[in-house]
Write an enzyme that holds these catalytic residues in place. Structure first.
Site, PDB file in Angstrom:
ATOM      1  N   ASN A  42       0.847  -1.187   0.000  1.00 21.58           N
ATOM      2  CA  ASN A  42       0.000   0.000   0.000  1.00 21.58           C
ATOM      3  C   ASN A  42       0.887   1.244   0.000  1.00 21.58           C
ATOM      4  O   ASN A  42       1.723   1.412   0.894  1.00 21.58           O
ATOM      5  CB  ASN A  42      -0.912  -0.021   1.230  1.00 21.58           C
ATOM      6  CG  ASN A  42      -1.937   1.091   1.222  1.00 21.58           C
ATOM      7  OD1 ASN A  42      -1.606   2.247   0.968  1.00 21.58           O
ATOM      8  ND2 ASN A  42      -3.172   0.767   1.528  1.00 21.58           N
ATOM      9  N   HIS A  82       0.742   6.268   1.954  1.00 23.21           N
ATOM     10  CA  HIS A  82       1.472   7.234   2.776  1.00 23.21           C
ATOM     11  C   HIS A  82       2.534   7.993   1.986  1.00 23.21           C
ATOM     12  O   HIS A  82       2.990   9.057   2.424  1.00 23.21           O
ATOM     13  CB  HIS A  82       2.059   6.543   3.995  1.00 23.21           C
ATOM     14  CG  HIS A  82       1.005   6.120   4.972  1.00 23.21           C
ATOM     15  ND1 HIS A  82       0.240   7.025   5.656  1.00 23.21           N
ATOM     16  CD2 HIS A  82       0.562   4.897   5.331  1.00 23.21           C
ATOM     17  CE1 HIS A  82      -0.622   6.381   6.426  1.00 23.21           C
ATOM     18  NE2 HIS A  82      -0.449   5.082   6.239  1.00 23.21           N
ATOM     19  N   HIS A 126      -5.881   3.513  -1.417  1.00 20.47           N
ATOM     20  CA  HIS A 126      -7.208   3.817  -0.893  1.00 20.47           C
ATOM     21  C   HIS A 126      -7.593   5.210  -1.355  1.00 20.47           C
ATOM     22  O   HIS A 126      -6.950   6.186  -0.969  1.00 20.47           O
ATOM     23  CB  HIS A 126      -7.186   3.741   0.642  1.00 20.47           C
ATOM     24  CG  HIS A 126      -8.514   3.971   1.291  1.00 20.47           C
ATOM     25  ND1 HIS A 126      -8.712   3.801   2.650  1.00 20.47           N
ATOM     26  CD2 HIS A 126      -9.723   4.358   0.794  1.00 20.47           C
ATOM     27  CE1 HIS A 126      -9.971   4.075   2.947  1.00 20.47           C
ATOM     28  NE2 HIS A 126     -10.594   4.423   1.835  1.00 20.47           N
ATOM     29  N   ARG A 152      -9.976   7.930  -0.786  1.00 23.58           N
ATOM     30  CA  ARG A 152     -10.936   8.320   0.234  1.00 23.58           C
ATOM     31  C   ARG A 152     -11.827   9.449  -0.265  1.00 23.58           C
ATOM     32  O   ARG A 152     -11.479  10.192  -1.192  1.00 23.58           O
ATOM     33  CB  ARG A 152     -10.212   8.750   1.507  1.00 23.58           C
ATOM     34  CG  ARG A 152      -9.322   7.667   2.105  1.00 23.58           C
ATOM     35  CD  ARG A 152      -8.651   8.146   3.380  1.00 23.58           C
ATOM     36  NE  ARG A 152      -9.625   8.300   4.444  1.00 23.58           N
ATOM     37  CZ  ARG A 152      -9.820   7.418   5.428  1.00 23.58           C
ATOM     38  NH1 ARG A 152      -9.100   6.318   5.483  1.00 23.58           N
ATOM     39  NH2 ARG A 152     -10.731   7.620   6.349  1.00 23.58           N
ATOM     40  N   ARG A 211      -7.571  12.742   0.832  1.00 22.42           N
ATOM     41  CA  ARG A 211      -6.452  13.206   1.657  1.00 22.42           C
ATOM     42  C   ARG A 211      -5.098  12.725   1.159  1.00 22.42           C
ATOM     43  O   ARG A 211      -4.078  13.276   1.527  1.00 22.42           O
ATOM     44  CB  ARG A 211      -6.645  12.781   3.118  1.00 22.42           C
ATOM     45  CG  ARG A 211      -6.545  11.298   3.356  1.00 22.42           C
ATOM     46  CD  ARG A 211      -6.678  10.938   4.818  1.00 22.42           C
ATOM     47  NE  ARG A 211      -7.999  11.220   5.342  1.00 22.42           N
ATOM     48  CZ  ARG A 211      -8.415  10.787   6.539  1.00 22.42           C
ATOM     49  NH1 ARG A 211      -7.598  10.110   7.316  1.00 22.42           N
ATOM     50  NH2 ARG A 211      -9.639  11.050   6.948  1.00 22.42           N
ATOM     51  N   GLU A 256      -8.893   0.383  -2.650  1.00 25.24           N
ATOM     52  CA  GLU A 256      -9.802   0.408  -1.510  1.00 25.24           C
ATOM     53  C   GLU A 256     -10.693   1.644  -1.613  1.00 25.24           C
ATOM     54  O   GLU A 256     -10.220   2.734  -1.958  1.00 25.24           O
ATOM     55  CB  GLU A 256      -9.022   0.458  -0.196  1.00 25.24           C
ATOM     56  CG  GLU A 256      -8.126  -0.737   0.031  1.00 25.24           C
ATOM     57  CD  GLU A 256      -7.297  -0.610   1.296  1.00 25.24           C
ATOM     58  OE1 GLU A 256      -6.785  -1.636   1.775  1.00 25.24           O
ATOM     59  OE2 GLU A 256      -7.147   0.524   1.807  1.00 25.24           O
ATOM     60  N   THR A 285      -8.263   3.435   8.536  1.00 26.64           N
ATOM     61  CA  THR A 285      -9.445   2.596   8.647  1.00 26.64           C
ATOM     62  C   THR A 285      -9.534   1.965  10.031  1.00 26.64           C
ATOM     63  O   THR A 285      -8.579   1.358  10.515  1.00 26.64           O
ATOM     64  CB  THR A 285      -9.431   1.494   7.577  1.00 26.64           C
ATOM     65  OG1 THR A 285      -9.340   2.109   6.292  1.00 26.64           O
ATOM     66  CG2 THR A 285     -10.686   0.661   7.643  1.00 26.64           C
ATOM     67  N   GLU A 336     -10.798  -9.630   2.968  1.00 25.87           N
ATOM     68  CA  GLU A 336      -9.536  -9.244   3.578  1.00 25.87           C
ATOM     69  C   GLU A 336      -9.786  -9.137   5.075  1.00 25.87           C
ATOM     70  O   GLU A 336     -10.574  -8.288   5.525  1.00 25.87           O
ATOM     71  CB  GLU A 336      -9.003  -7.921   3.036  1.00 25.87           C
ATOM     72  CG  GLU A 336      -7.672  -7.545   3.672  1.00 25.87           C
ATOM     73  CD  GLU A 336      -7.018  -6.324   3.064  1.00 25.87           C
ATOM     74  OE1 GLU A 336      -6.095  -5.780   3.702  1.00 25.87           O
ATOM     75  OE2 GLU A 336      -7.416  -5.925   1.954  1.00 25.87           O
ATOM     76  N   HIS A 378      -3.600  -4.946   7.929  1.00 24.67           N
ATOM     77  CA  HIS A 378      -3.820  -3.785   8.787  1.00 24.67           C
ATOM     78  C   HIS A 378      -2.894  -3.869   9.998  1.00 24.67           C
ATOM     79  O   HIS A 378      -3.051  -4.728  10.858  1.00 24.67           O
ATOM     80  CB  HIS A 378      -5.265  -3.633   9.264  1.00 24.67           C
ATOM     81  CG  HIS A 378      -5.593  -2.211   9.688  1.00 24.67           C
ATOM     82  ND1 HIS A 378      -5.524  -1.152   8.809  1.00 24.67           N
ATOM     83  CD2 HIS A 378      -5.948  -1.675  10.875  1.00 24.67           C
ATOM     84  CE1 HIS A 378      -5.849  -0.033   9.440  1.00 24.67           C
ATOM     85  NE2 HIS A 378      -6.090  -0.329  10.694  1.00 24.67           N
TER      86      HIS A 378
END
Length: 242
Positions: A8, A11, A44, A46, A50, A71, A102, A152, A192
């Site tokens: 992922n 970030h 992801h 959103r 963001r 996601e 999340t 998941e 996660h």
């Protein structure tokens, strides 16, 4: 079964958005992770945008040789952004503007009426669908009833355990949920909060096909580089699941 690693890169985009510029480039990070051996890339998108933007989805889809997993929340606005991109996978997740990341899994039982047409629309567009759920057997059963392709399993509770605590209860929940998913014909994935220190016992669950890991990998990459961070994680996973 070989265990896959999905990286992922959200970030990286978070850091870019902090200055409102163009660097660092999440697409470049995704390509580095792919070159280092990642089996897939996760982002992801959103509602508040963001970090990941629509432009990122378009470019990632164009340049990646490995599957792209997006996601998103099960909302019309999210589907409008994602479906035209045609990623390999969409993972439906709960989403709140107030959360830093999340929190908890999707309540597929409570939301089944809303999720059913969303899953149908995504699959009708040729996109595989995964539901991000807590390792609860009834949630896994509902995912199968909704005709998702995968679940998941949320490893957040396991990952947040104090260092000196006994993880056997949470690992048991993950094992049971993965086993049930496999029996029901669902692909079993997990993620996660996983890192180099805690990934081993989860990676050892034989029914799991893929782990999706982001924050710890990007944090490690700040110190040693993304290619080495990905290689270290693959080694840690391979030590228990060659």
């Amino acid at each position: 079964m070989n265990l896959r690693l999905g990286v992922n890169v959200d970030h990286v985009a978070t850091l870019r958005q902090a200055r409102g510029g163009h660097e660092p480039e999440p697409v470049a990070a995704a390509l580095l992770a792919q070159s280092a051996g990642a089996h897939g890339i996760t982002v992801h998108i959103r509602g508040d945008r963001r970090h990941i933007q629509e432009r990122d989805l378009r470019v990632l889809k164009e340049v990646l040789a490995v599957p792209l997993n997006v996601e998103c929340a099960a909302t019309p606005e999210a589907l409008e952004a994602v479906i035209p991109i045609k990623p390999s996978w969409v993972t439906l997740v709960p989403e709140s503007r107030e959360e830093l990341t999340t929190q908890g899994g999707l309540d597929a039982i409570f939301l089944q009426g809303m999720l059913k047409p969303v899953v149908r629309e995504l699959r009708g567009a040729g996109i595989h669908v995964s539901l991000f759920v807590d390792p609860v057997l009834d949630q896994v059963k509902m995912a199968a009833k909704l005709e998702a392709d995968a679940v998941e399993l949320n490893t957040g509770t396991y990952s947040d355990l104090p260092m000196d605590s006994d993880p056997s209860l949470e690992l048991g929940r993950l094992r049971d949920a993965a086993r049930l998913a496999s029996r029901l014909g669902l692909r079993a994935l997990a993620g996660h909060g996983l890192n180099l220190q805690n990934v081993g016992p989860v990676a050892a669950i034989p029914e799991l096909e893929e782990l999706n890991i982001g924050h710890s990998l990007i944090g490690r990459a700040v110190l040693v580089g993304l290619d080495r961070a990905v290689e270290e994680m693959l080694t840690a996973m391979g030590e228990v699941r060659p």
